[in-house]
Write a protein that holds these residues in place. Sequence first.
Motif, PDB file in Angstrom:
ATOM      1  N   TRP A  78      53.458  14.707  26.322  1.00  0.00           N
ATOM      2  CA  TRP A  78      52.947  15.644  27.315  1.00  0.00           C
ATOM      3  C   TRP A  78      54.084  16.577  27.583  1.00  0.00           C
ATOM      4  N   LYS A  79      53.553  17.809  28.226  1.00  0.00           N
ATOM      5  CA  LYS A  79      54.661  18.873  28.388  1.00  0.00           C
ATOM      6  C   LYS A  79      54.044  19.499  29.706  1.00  0.00           C
ATOM      7  N   ASN A 146      62.321  19.418  20.363  1.00  0.00           N
ATOM      8  CA  ASN A 146      62.920  20.751  20.117  1.00  0.00           C
ATOM      9  C   ASN A 146      62.191  21.821  19.752  1.00  0.00           C
ATOM     10  N   PHE A 147      60.623  21.461  19.947  1.00  0.00           N
ATOM     11  CA  PHE A 147      59.484  22.412  19.499  1.00  0.00           C
ATOM     12  C   PHE A 147      59.832  23.931  20.241  1.00  0.00           C
ATOM     13  N   ASP A 148      59.817  23.799  21.492  1.00  0.00           N
ATOM     14  CA  ASP A 148      59.954  25.103  22.201  1.00  0.00           C
ATOM     15  C   ASP A 148      61.305  25.909  22.167  1.00  0.00           C
ATOM     16  N   SER A 149      62.337  25.181  21.779  1.00  0.00           N
ATOM     17  CA  SER A 149      63.554  25.846  21.673  1.00  0.00           C
ATOM     18  C   SER A 149      63.628  26.500  20.478  1.00  0.00           C
ATOM     19  N   MET A 150      62.881  25.991  19.608  1.00  0.00           N
ATOM     20  CA  MET A 150      62.869  26.645  18.043  1.00  0.00           C
ATOM     21  C   MET A 150      61.890  27.993  18.285  1.00  0.00           C
ATOM     22  N   LYS A 151      60.901  27.879  18.936  1.00  0.00           N
ATOM     23  CA  LYS A 151      60.336  29.209  19.244  1.00  0.00           C
ATOM     24  C   LYS A 151      60.653  30.199  20.157  1.00  0.00           C
ATOM     25  N   HIS A 156      59.691  23.791  29.178  1.00  0.00           N
ATOM     26  CA  HIS A 156      60.275  22.554  28.965  1.00  0.00           C
ATOM     27  C   HIS A 156      59.577  21.723  27.480  1.00  0.00           C
ATOM     28  N   ASP A 157      60.407  20.994  26.922  1.00  0.00           N
ATOM     29  CA  ASP A 157      59.902  20.220  25.672  1.00  0.00           C
ATOM     30  C   ASP A 157      58.897  19.167  26.003  1.00  0.00           C
ATOM     31  N   TRP A 158      58.291  18.713  24.760  1.00  0.00           N
ATOM     32  CA  TRP A 158      57.401  17.781  24.886  1.00  0.00           C
ATOM     33  C   TRP A 158      58.125  16.641  25.095  1.00  0.00           C
TER      34      TRP A 158
END
Length: 221
Positions: A78-79, A146-151, A156-158
């Motif tokens: 969830w995010k 780290n999905f969003d930080s990579m983008k 917030h992260d998952w």
Amino acid sequence: MAKKKSVSGEDRKLKQKEFNKKRARIAKQRSEIIKSLGFKVKDHSSKRYWKESRFNEWVRSVERERQKKNDLYLQIYWKEKTGTTFDSPNNIVNQFKKEYSHMSQEYLIKSIQGFMTARLPAEIGTVQMTVIKGSQLKSYRNFMRNFDSMKMIDMHDWILVYEGKGVRYKELLLAVHTVMRLLYDNEEKAQFISDLILKYLPQVNMKNAKRLAKDLRWRDF
């Protein structure tokens, strides 16, 4: 009183010779077992001389770990989509799971059904699910964290809400309940339940997929 028979030096040598032969035979058998498990004997040489119960338990633990790596697991993430929540998303998830952990399964089921049509003043969340091999669990957790930080997106992260094979039914219900409480859009709630029951949960536990569909009176199952 009868005197105890003394053991001659020759008898002791004979017994020691038999013991050594038996020990060597067992060590050779265990060397084959170690190799069959894919290990180098030199790295596990001492195990050849362990007690039988200890050696057998080690073999079983290796086999269990390998089975776990091949088993399929369900992960539910969830995010919070907007990134505007004042509290940590992790804290929010843990709060709801803890708050309802003492509730009965019947209560959780009714509450999940109630969330289907309720628009609570809650976080604007979204959900993602996957079914993955045990050997890939850790790497996928790190990827999602780290999905969003990579983008390079400031969001917030998952958060991992559930990871398992759907065996413990109440634990699964708690995760579903938490996600439903933290979703705002009713269409997304319905899609989440539909995907969980029809697509993801059957891959790891068909029995509890059917049970969840029956408990929630899911029309499409």
